[in-house]
Design an enzyme around this catalytic site. Structure first.
Site, PDB file in Angstrom:
ATOM      1  N   PHE A  12       0.823  -1.217   0.000  1.00  0.00           N
ATOM      2  CA  PHE A  12       0.000   0.000   0.000  1.00  0.00           C
ATOM      3  C   PHE A  12       0.864   1.279   0.000  1.00  0.00           C
ATOM      4  N   THR A  38       4.172 -11.062  -0.987  1.00  0.00           N
ATOM      5  CA  THR A  38       3.287 -11.826  -0.109  1.00  0.00           C
ATOM      6  C   THR A  38       1.857 -11.514  -0.561  1.00  0.00           C
ATOM      7  N   ASP A  61      13.076 -11.836  -0.688  1.00  0.00           N
ATOM      8  CA  ASP A  61      12.684 -11.756   0.720  1.00  0.00           C
ATOM      9  C   ASP A  61      13.727 -10.897   1.445  1.00  0.00           C
ATOM     10  N   THR A 141       5.629   2.762  12.830  1.00  0.00           N
ATOM     11  CA  THR A 141       4.232   3.064  13.161  1.00  0.00           C
ATOM     12  C   THR A 141       4.096   3.716  14.540  1.00  0.00           C
ATOM     13  N   ASP A 142       2.992   4.427  14.742  1.00  0.00           N
ATOM     14  CA  ASP A 142       2.712   4.999  16.075  1.00  0.00           C
ATOM     15  C   ASP A 142       2.301   3.917  17.064  1.00  0.00           C
ATOM     16  N   GLU A 143       2.001   2.697  16.549  1.00  0.00           N
ATOM     17  CA  GLU A 143       1.502   1.642  17.444  1.00  0.00           C
ATOM     18  C   GLU A 143       2.573   1.172  18.427  1.00  0.00           C
ATOM     19  N   TYR A 168       2.177  -7.432  16.259  1.00  0.00           N
ATOM     20  CA  TYR A 168       2.614  -6.520  15.185  1.00  0.00           C
ATOM     21  C   TYR A 168       3.417  -5.358  15.764  1.00  0.00           C
ATOM     22  N   ALA A 170       4.767  -4.998  18.661  1.00  0.00           N
ATOM     23  CA  ALA A 170       5.978  -5.431  19.368  1.00  0.00           C
ATOM     24  C   ALA A 170       7.097  -5.712  18.361  1.00  0.00           C
ATOM     25  N   LYS A 172       7.392  -4.340  15.356  1.00  0.00           N
ATOM     26  CA  LYS A 172       7.851  -3.055  14.792  1.00  0.00           C
ATOM     27  C   LYS A 172       8.718  -2.321  15.822  1.00  0.00           C
ATOM     28  N   ASN A 198      -2.698   5.181   7.902  1.00  0.00           N
ATOM     29  CA  ASN A 198      -2.811   5.766   6.559  1.00  0.00           C
ATOM     30  C   ASN A 198      -4.085   5.274   5.883  1.00  0.00           C
ATOM     31  N   ARG A 232      -8.534   6.216  15.982  1.00  0.00           N
ATOM     32  CA  ARG A 232      -7.309   6.212  15.186  1.00  0.00           C
ATOM     33  C   ARG A 232      -7.125   7.600  14.588  1.00  0.00           C
ATOM     34  N   ASN A 267     -13.828   4.662  15.198  1.00  0.00           N
ATOM     35  CA  ASN A 267     -14.073   3.753  14.067  1.00  0.00           C
ATOM     36  C   ASN A 267     -15.502   3.866  13.543  1.00  0.00           C
ATOM     37  N   ARG A 303     -11.357  -7.080  19.041  1.00  0.00           N
ATOM     38  CA  ARG A 303      -9.996  -7.587  18.794  1.00  0.00           C
ATOM     39  C   ARG A 303      -9.328  -7.828  20.144  1.00  0.00           C
TER      40      ARG A 303
HETATM   41  P1  NAD Z   1       1.407  -3.658   3.240  1.00  0.00           P
HETATM   42  O1  NAD Z   1       1.084  -4.867   4.058  1.00  0.00           O
HETATM   43  O2  NAD Z   1       0.365  -3.074   2.356  1.00  0.00           O
HETATM   44  O3  NAD Z   1       2.674  -3.966   2.315  1.00  0.00           O
HETATM   45  C1  NAD Z   1       3.786  -4.670   2.761  1.00  0.00           C
HETATM   46  C2  NAD Z   1       4.658  -4.999   1.553  1.00  0.00           C
HETATM   47  O4  NAD Z   1       5.841  -5.662   2.034  1.00  0.00           O
HETATM   48  C3  NAD Z   1       3.986  -5.951   0.559  1.00  0.00           C
HETATM   49  O5  NAD Z   1       4.241  -5.530  -0.757  1.00  0.00           O
HETATM   50  C4  NAD Z   1       4.660  -7.286   0.845  1.00  0.00           C
HETATM   51  O6  NAD Z   1       4.716  -8.139  -0.299  1.00  0.00           O
HETATM   52  C5  NAD Z   1       6.052  -6.832   1.281  1.00  0.00           C
HETATM   53  N1  NAD Z   1       6.715  -7.833   2.127  1.00  0.00           N
HETATM   54  C6  NAD Z   1       6.202  -8.456   3.220  1.00  0.00           C
HETATM   55  N2  NAD Z   1       7.096  -9.321   3.705  1.00  0.00           N
HETATM   56  C7  NAD Z   1       8.204  -9.214   2.947  1.00  0.00           C
HETATM   57  C8  NAD Z   1       9.481  -9.838   2.962  1.00  0.00           C
HETATM   58  N3  NAD Z   1       9.785 -10.774   3.869  1.00  0.00           N
HETATM   59  N4  NAD Z   1      10.394  -9.486   2.037  1.00  0.00           N
HETATM   60  C9  NAD Z   1      10.084  -8.557   1.085  1.00  0.00           C
HETATM   61  N5  NAD Z   1       8.899  -7.952   1.002  1.00  0.00           N
HETATM   62  C10 NAD Z   1       7.967  -8.273   1.924  1.00  0.00           C
HETATM   63  O7  NAD Z   1       1.947  -2.590   4.281  1.00  0.00           O
HETATM   64  P2  NAD Z   1       1.769  -0.999   4.289  1.00  0.00           P
HETATM   65  O8  NAD Z   1       0.473  -0.677   4.919  1.00  0.00           O
HETATM   66  O9  NAD Z   1       2.095  -0.465   2.959  1.00  0.00           O
HETATM   67  O10 NAD Z   1       2.901  -0.595   5.338  1.00  0.00           O
HETATM   68  C11 NAD Z   1       4.241  -0.367   4.905  1.00  0.00           C
HETATM   69  C12 NAD Z   1       5.095  -0.025   6.093  1.00  0.00           C
HETATM   70  O11 NAD Z   1       4.593   1.125   6.745  1.00  0.00           O
HETATM   71  C13 NAD Z   1       5.142  -1.129   7.148  1.00  0.00           C
HETATM   72  O12 NAD Z   1       6.463  -1.214   7.638  1.00  0.00           O
HETATM   73  C14 NAD Z   1       4.184  -0.647   8.227  1.00  0.00           C
HETATM   74  O13 NAD Z   1       4.576  -1.127   9.489  1.00  0.00           O
HETATM   75  C15 NAD Z   1       4.362   0.854   8.118  1.00  0.00           C
HETATM   76  N6  NAD Z   1       3.189   1.649   8.518  1.00  0.00           N
HETATM   77  C16 NAD Z   1       1.954   1.388   7.981  1.00  0.00           C
HETATM   78  C17 NAD Z   1       0.860   2.187   8.342  1.00  0.00           C
HETATM   79  C18 NAD Z   1      -0.516   1.953   7.741  1.00  0.00           C
HETATM   80  O14 NAD Z   1      -1.467   2.620   8.162  1.00  0.00           O
HETATM   81  N7  NAD Z   1      -0.675   1.092   6.754  1.00  0.00           N
HETATM   82  C19 NAD Z   1       1.036   3.245   9.254  1.00  0.00           C
HETATM   83  C20 NAD Z   1       2.314   3.486   9.784  1.00  0.00           C
HETATM   84  C21 NAD Z   1       3.373   2.684   9.393  1.00  0.00           C
HETATM   85  P1  TYD Z   2      -6.860  -1.478  11.081  1.00  0.00           P
HETATM   86  O1  TYD Z   2      -7.218  -0.875   9.772  1.00  0.00           O
HETATM   87  O2  TYD Z   2      -6.650  -2.954  11.159  1.00  0.00           O
HETATM   88  O3  TYD Z   2      -5.589  -0.677  11.619  1.00  0.00           O
HETATM   89  P2  TYD Z   2      -4.845  -0.723  13.069  1.00  0.00           P
HETATM   90  O4  TYD Z   2      -5.391  -1.823  13.875  1.00  0.00           O
HETATM   91  O5  TYD Z   2      -3.434  -0.965  12.685  1.00  0.00           O
HETATM   92  O6  TYD Z   2      -5.098   0.621  13.664  1.00  0.00           O
HETATM   93  O7  TYD Z   2      -8.000  -1.113  12.131  1.00  0.00           O
HETATM   94  C1  TYD Z   2      -8.341   0.240  12.405  1.00  0.00           C
HETATM   95  C2  TYD Z   2      -9.381   0.228  13.511  1.00  0.00           C
HETATM   96  O8  TYD Z   2     -10.579  -0.380  13.015  1.00  0.00           O
HETATM   97  C3  TYD Z   2      -8.973  -0.620  14.714  1.00  0.00           C
HETATM   98  O9  TYD Z   2      -9.415   0.022  15.909  1.00  0.00           O
HETATM   99  C4  TYD Z   2      -9.717  -1.927  14.531  1.00  0.00           C
HETATM  100  C5  TYD Z   2     -10.972  -1.501  13.784  1.00  0.00           C
HETATM  101  N1  TYD Z   2     -11.540  -2.503  12.843  1.00  0.00           N
HETATM  102  C6  TYD Z   2     -12.877  -2.872  12.945  1.00  0.00           C
HETATM  103  O10 TYD Z   2     -13.642  -2.384  13.802  1.00  0.00           O
HETATM  104  N2  TYD Z   2     -13.364  -3.798  12.064  1.00  0.00           N
HETATM  105  C7  TYD Z   2     -12.587  -4.376  11.098  1.00  0.00           C
HETATM  106  O11 TYD Z   2     -13.076  -5.243  10.339  1.00  0.00           O
HETATM  107  C8  TYD Z   2     -11.209  -3.973  11.007  1.00  0.00           C
HETATM  108  C9  TYD Z   2     -10.299  -4.544   9.970  1.00  0.00           C
HETATM  109  C10 TYD Z   2     -10.736  -3.018  11.901  1.00  0.00           C
END
Ligand code: NAD
Ligand code: TYD
Length: 372
Positions: A12, A38, A61, A141-143, A168, A170, A172, A198, A232, A267, A303
């Site tokens: 993403f 993946t 990988d 991440t902020d998590e 997750y 832990a 990160k 995001n 969030r 949410n 959850r």
């Molecule tokens: P995502 O799950 O959409 O994408 C992860 C990508 O990494 C995929 O393309 C997957 O194929 C690749 N990948 C996974 N394991 C791999 C491996 N062993 N070797 C090579 N490639 C591998 O994740 P995202 O939402 O795009 O998040 C990207 C980064 O940003 C992550 O590190 C996540 O912790 C961080 N992040 C995400 C958010 C969010 O809201 N999505 C917020 C803050 C930080």
């Molecule tokens: P998510 O998008 O999984 O992000 P994160 O857990 O990393 O913040 O979830 C965002 C919020 O939405 C979280 O509080 C869990 C909630 N949620 C639901 O209520 N239903 C769902 O089906 C999902 C995927 C998340």
């Protein structure tokens, strides 16, 4: 010409970031995308740029020492932007070890390979000397900070102690500590960014926003965990990409930055907004329109270990680098919904394989219990 090694570029945020790089720097840069593909990695996210002569895709990988070493050996990498990770909290609850492997060991391998490739044999710094201008940006991440109380004045700062709760977060947090250890021990040239949730195009429909959009368009229930009041702090993905670009090019080495939009929502508010915007955007002639109502909302079992509230203070990145979010939530969510609506084939392609199996595993019991 600078060479960017992006890991996880088919996911993403990674794919949005690669689009951002080419939109901003065009032919003046090279991008190498290392992705294992993946379930979350989708080459379709980058279909429009895959034939560019200044773009290379390497299927590998991040845990594979030889494959990553080879990338560094065969290319003069200037920047590593490290996104690759297992990223979904619910999956981490089912399969924590995979998160340790990819997020912790994978990051350790990326750090080792970059350090090896960038190290100079000798120089003035007894801790480590590196090629001029190189940098490793670790995207986190902020998590890692855990959960905030509902007090609206409580925020995560760069100085907030780490207190992760899910496997997750832990994993990160561990990867962040490794990067911090490399900076402290070897003066390894790096920055860390910790961003809030995001949203935007190309997000896999396991995460809240695309899952709810996809379910609504398919007449499925909208499963809200617990009381729906977890908070969030949502940031449009392009704003995150701009922040990463700034940190990469302008931040001092060894600094960490929190990135967030001051855009806290419960949410349930998000789910209601999705219903409202979908109803406005769908043509009156579309039969799905009448079905998309609040009746689809279904409260399900919470959850495990669900963090109550996340909220970032982005003061430091604003002060040091002049960054601020540009996309208001009301515009970003409409753009996002329209994007998913216009890309229903993209959604079909990623949901026609193992996705429904995942959905059944994660939601069937929860939904069955909720209707009792
Ligand atoms: P995502 O799950 O959409 O994408 C992860 C990508 O990494 C995929 O393309 C997957 O194929 C690749 N990948 C996974 N394991 C791999 C491996 N062993 N070797 C090579 N490639 C591998 O994740 P995202 O939402 O795009 O998040 C990207 C980064 O940003 C992550 O590190 C996540 O912790 C961080 N992040 C995400 C958010 C969010 O809201 N999505 C917020 C803050 C930080
Ligand atoms: P998510 O998008 O999984 O992000 P994160 O857990 O990393 O913040 O979830 C965002 C919020 O939405 C979280 O509080 C869990 C909630 N949620 C639901 O209520 N239903 C769902 O089906 C999902 C995927 C998340």
């Amino acid at each position: 010409m600078k060479t960017y090694l992006v890991t996880g570029g088919c996911g993403f945020i990674g794919s949005n970031f690669i689009h951002h790089l080419f939109n901003t720097y065009g032919d003046s840069i090279r991008v190498i995308n290392v992705d294992k593909l993946t379930y979350a990695g989708n080459p379709e996210n980058l279909q429009d740029i895959e034939d560019r002569p200044n773009y290379t895709f390497v299927k590998a990988d991040i845990c594979d020492k030889e494959a990553i070493r080879k990338v560094f050996r065969e290319n003069t990498v200037d920047y590593v932007v490290h996104f690759a990770a297992e990223s979904h909290v619910d999956r981490s609850i089912l399969e924590p070890e995979l998160f340790v492997k990819t997020n912790v060991l994978g990051t350790a391998n990326m750090l080792n390979c970059a350090k090896e490739a960038w190290s100079l044999p000798d120089g003035p710094d007894p801790l480590g000397n590196y090629r001029e201008g190189v940098k490793f940006l670790h995207v986190s991440t902020d998590e890692v900070y855990g959960s905030l109380p509902e007090d609206p004045n409580a925020y995560f700062y760069e100085t907030t102690p780490y207190a992760p709760h899910s496997p997750y977060s832990a994993s990160k947090a561990s990867s962040d500590f490794l990067v911090k250890a490399y900076m402290d021990t070897y003066h390894f040239p790096a920055n860390i960014t910790n961003c809030s949730n995001n949203y935007g195009p190309y997000q896999f429909p396991e995460k809240l926003i695309p899952l709810m959009i996809n379910n609504a368009l398919n007449g499925r229930k909208l499963p809200v965990y617990g009381d729906g009041k977890n908070v969030r702090d949502w940031l449009y993905v392009e704003d995150h990409c701009r922040a990463i670009d700034l940190v990469l090019h302008k931040a001092k080495l060894f600094e960490t930055y929190n990135i967030g939009g001051h855009n806290e929502k419960q949410n349930i508010e998000i789910v209601r907004t999705i219903i409202e915007v979908l109803r406005e955007e769908l043509p009156v002639t579309d039969p799905r329109r009448a079905q998309i109502t609040e009746d689809l909302i279904t409260y399900v079992e919470d959850r495990k270990g669900h963090d109550r509230r996340y909220a970032i203070s982005p003061d430091k990145i604003g002060r040091d680098l002049g960054w601020k979010p540009e996309t208001m939530f009301k515009d970003g969510i409409r753009k996002t919904i329209t994007w998913y609506f216009d890309h229903q084939e993209w959604m079909e392609h990623i949901t026609n394989g193992n996705y429904m199996k995942y959905y059944e595993t994660m939601y069937a019991k929860r939904l069955a219990k909720s209707s009792k």
